[in-house]
Design an enzyme around this catalytic site. Structure first.
Site, PDB file in Angstrom:
ATOM      1  N   SER A 185       0.821  -1.484  -0.048  1.00 33.51           N
ATOM      2  CA  SER A 185       0.013  -0.197  -0.078  1.00 33.51           C
ATOM      3  C   SER A 185       0.948   1.294  -0.087  1.00 33.51           C
ATOM      4  O   SER A 185       0.376   2.257  -0.373  1.00 33.51           O
ATOM      5  CB  SER A 185      -0.839   0.119   1.218  1.00 33.51           C
ATOM      6  OG  SER A 185      -0.372  -0.019   2.302  1.00 33.51           O
ATOM      7  N   LYS A 198     -12.201  -2.045   3.343  1.00 35.59           N
ATOM      8  CA  LYS A 198     -11.481  -1.135   2.395  1.00 35.59           C
ATOM      9  C   LYS A 198     -12.480  -1.259   1.077  1.00 35.59           C
ATOM     10  O   LYS A 198     -13.617  -0.439   1.185  1.00 35.59           O
ATOM     11  CB  LYS A 198      -9.849  -1.607   1.962  1.00 35.59           C
ATOM     12  CG  LYS A 198      -9.151  -1.346   3.247  1.00 35.59           C
ATOM     13  CD  LYS A 198      -7.837  -1.737   3.039  1.00 35.59           C
ATOM     14  CE  LYS A 198      -6.621  -1.284   4.100  1.00 35.59           C
ATOM     15  NZ  LYS A 198      -5.856  -2.055   4.743  1.00 35.59           N
ATOM     16  N   HIS A 243      -5.702  -4.642  -0.411  1.00 36.59           N
ATOM     17  CA  HIS A 243      -5.432  -3.205  -1.302  1.00 36.59           C
ATOM     18  C   HIS A 243      -5.856  -3.743  -2.730  1.00 36.59           C
ATOM     19  O   HIS A 243      -5.178  -3.360  -3.893  1.00 36.59           O
ATOM     20  CB  HIS A 243      -4.215  -2.515  -1.120  1.00 36.59           C
ATOM     21  CG  HIS A 243      -4.097  -1.666  -0.056  1.00 36.59           C
ATOM     22  ND1 HIS A 243      -4.523  -0.307   0.424  1.00 36.59           N
ATOM     23  CD2 HIS A 243      -3.525  -2.083   1.197  1.00 36.59           C
ATOM     24  CE1 HIS A 243      -4.367  -0.128   1.482  1.00 36.59           C
ATOM     25  NE2 HIS A 243      -4.074  -1.159   2.165  1.00 36.59           N
TER      26      HIS A 243
HETATM   27  C1  LIG Z   1      -5.623  -2.793   5.936  1.00 34.44           C
HETATM   28  C2  LIG Z   1      -4.840  -3.880   5.817  1.00 34.44           C
HETATM   29  C3  LIG Z   1      -4.900  -4.906   6.866  1.00 34.44           C
HETATM   30  C4  LIG Z   1      -5.788  -4.791   7.952  1.00 34.44           C
HETATM   31  O1  LIG Z   1      -7.151  -4.775   7.794  1.00 34.44           O
HETATM   32  P1  LIG Z   1      -8.492  -4.455   8.805  1.00 34.44           P
HETATM   33  O2  LIG Z   1      -9.301  -5.281   8.305  1.00 34.44           O
HETATM   34  O3  LIG Z   1      -8.429  -2.960   8.826  1.00 34.44           O
HETATM   35  O4  LIG Z   1      -7.773  -4.880  10.239  1.00 34.44           O
HETATM   36  C5  LIG Z   1      -4.146  -5.888   6.703  1.00 34.44           C
HETATM   37  N1  LIG Z   1      -3.365  -6.138   5.656  1.00 34.44           N
HETATM   38  C6  LIG Z   1      -3.121  -5.353   4.662  1.00 34.44           C
HETATM   39  C7  LIG Z   1      -2.002  -5.291   3.716  1.00 34.44           C
HETATM   40  C8  LIG Z   1      -3.892  -3.910   4.856  1.00 34.44           C
HETATM   41  O5  LIG Z   1      -3.597  -3.060   4.037  1.00 34.44           O
END
Ligand SMILES: *Cc1c(COP(=O)(O)O)cnc(C)c1O
Length: 401
Positions: free
Chosen positions: A188, A247, A216
């Site tokens: 990310s 997300k 992502h």
């Molecule tokens: C945002 C993210 C997470 C965590 O996700 P949540 O559902 O908010 O706990 C895990 N791995 C990656 C690569 C992320 O970008």
């Protein structure tokens, strides 16, 4: 609280550490939003900003369709379950969502968690032990790193995105019972897409499994938005997929692990964040299910996101800014110098654009940037307004001509 000196010492120590963070300019301050999440947000100071820093890739977070879907699910299934899944916390909507995610990703089964952080935290320890090897990209997400720490398997780390080093690590782990390569599907900070075609070839050559974290990617990478495995044409070759509902896939919260039914059934029996943490709220399960139905019937949102991404990437380069090249809706606009990145983000805020400056230790020294994230919710007009603000702030700070 009186005479407890240990407590006083403890608190004054923390206060000192916080002051140090402030002095080093590393203290993270939270801007407070007074509206829904969206292409534009209203902050608590009354300012309306074009939002370029949410993981709201498909624009669903504040969308009315999501609000309605979550209300419908709440009315039908109630507010919450007051239980973990295996005691009395599984409803039809949870089973339907697990099946919908599995079928969207092209896997046999799926298990839900309260967050992707929990999915990654609970995936390794039940499946691997001291006889096994976990081979992890050096820049993998914190939750993967923590999950690996909780497991007794031998740990191998390969240099970020470096396939030659991955091969070296696979050779080093050759005497282990099982080997699993673990990578973020998309990283990310840079928008770098993992080379899953090459990773899957190496996995076959060295008899290894493959796991990807699709936080992502799920919902918009690949021709129909299935993820990085679709983008690289390796659907069916990935053993374990973790991801988030927080997300692109709606933006509330929740996570999942998908894979073969033996893997998922083992996690249901043994994964600690699943066994010892509450069921995902029915409003989230129902609304997430509606997202997957929508994405399975149309690529409209995914297509709009990619059109917006192409537009922004092309125009920001035309203005004279340096970006990390690529195709992902994460667009790092490179400013290199930390104070410049902070000033630039602050000026953009005044000009009505919400971006965040990233600098060491979040990114390597000398790689300070503002990270732009595009959304399907942005209109081209909003992006052009934001680009004009980038141009103005860039000229004022002498970054472009
Ligand atoms: C945002 C993210 C997470 C965590 O996700 P949540 O559902 O908010 O706990 C895990 N791995 C990656 C690569 C992320 O970008």
């Amino acid at each position: 609280m009186g005479t407890n000196t240990s407590r006083q010492h403890f608190i004054s120590n923390l206060a000192g550490n916080l002051d140090n963070l402030r002095e080093q300019g590393l203290f993270k301050k939270e801007r407070i939003i007074a509206s829904r999440q969206g292409a534009e947000v209203v902050c608590d100071d009354g300012r309306t900003l074009i939002n370029l820093c949410a993981n709201n890739y498909l624009g669903l977070s504040g969308d009315e369709s999501m609000v309605q879907a979550s209300i419908e699910a709440t009315e039908k299934f109630g507010y919450g379950l007051s239980s973990v899944r295996f005691i009395c916390g599984t409803q039809t909507v949870h089973k339907q969502l697990e099946q919908a995610i599995a079928s969207f990703l092209g896997t046999e089964d799926c298990i839900l968690y309260a967050a992707a952080f929990d999915a990654n935290g609970g995936v390794f320890e039940p499946l691997f032990d001291e006889n096994d090897a976990i081979i992890s990209d050096a820049l993998n997400h914190a939750s993967i790193i923590d999950g690996i720490r909780l497991c007794k398997a031998a740990r191998y780390r390969y240099a970020h995105n470096d396939m030659a080093d991955l091969e070296v690590q696979l050779q080093a782990a050759a005497d282990k019972r099982h080997r699993i390569i673990v990578t973020d599907g998309v990283f990310s900070m840079d928008g770098t897409i993992a080379q899953l075609d090459k990773i899957c070839e190496l996995a076959d050559k060295y008899d290894a499994l493959v796991m990807i974290d699709e936080c992502h990617a799920s919902g918009f990478m690949g021709a129909t938005g299935r993820g990085t495995h679709e983008h690289h044409n390796v659907i069916g070759k990935i053993d374990i997929i973790t991801g988030t509902l927080g997300k692109a896939l709606g933006g509330a919260m929740g996570g999942f692990t998908a894979g073969r039914k033996e893997v998922i059934n083992t996690l249901r029996q043994k994964s600690r964040p699943y066994l010892f943490s509450n069921t995902l709220a029915p409003s989230i399960a129902g609304a997430s299910l509606s997202v997957l139905q929508r994405l399975s019937s149309s690529t409209e949102l995914r297509d709009r996101l990619h059109a917006n991404t192409e537009h922004f990437r092309r125009e920001i380069v035309a203005l004279g800014f340096t970006i990390k090249p690529g195709t992902h809706p994460v667009v790092p606009v490179m400013l290199f110098d930390a104070p410049v990145a902070q000033k630039f983000a602050a000026r953009l805020y005044e000009l009505g654009v919400f971006v965040t400056g990233f600098f060491y230790p979040v990114v390597p020294m000398g790689q300070a940037r503002v990270r732009v994230q595009l959304s399907a919710a942005h209109s081209i007009e909003q992006l052009n307004t934001a680009l004009a603000a980038f141009a103005q702030a860039g000229r004022e700070l002498g970054l472009i001509k």
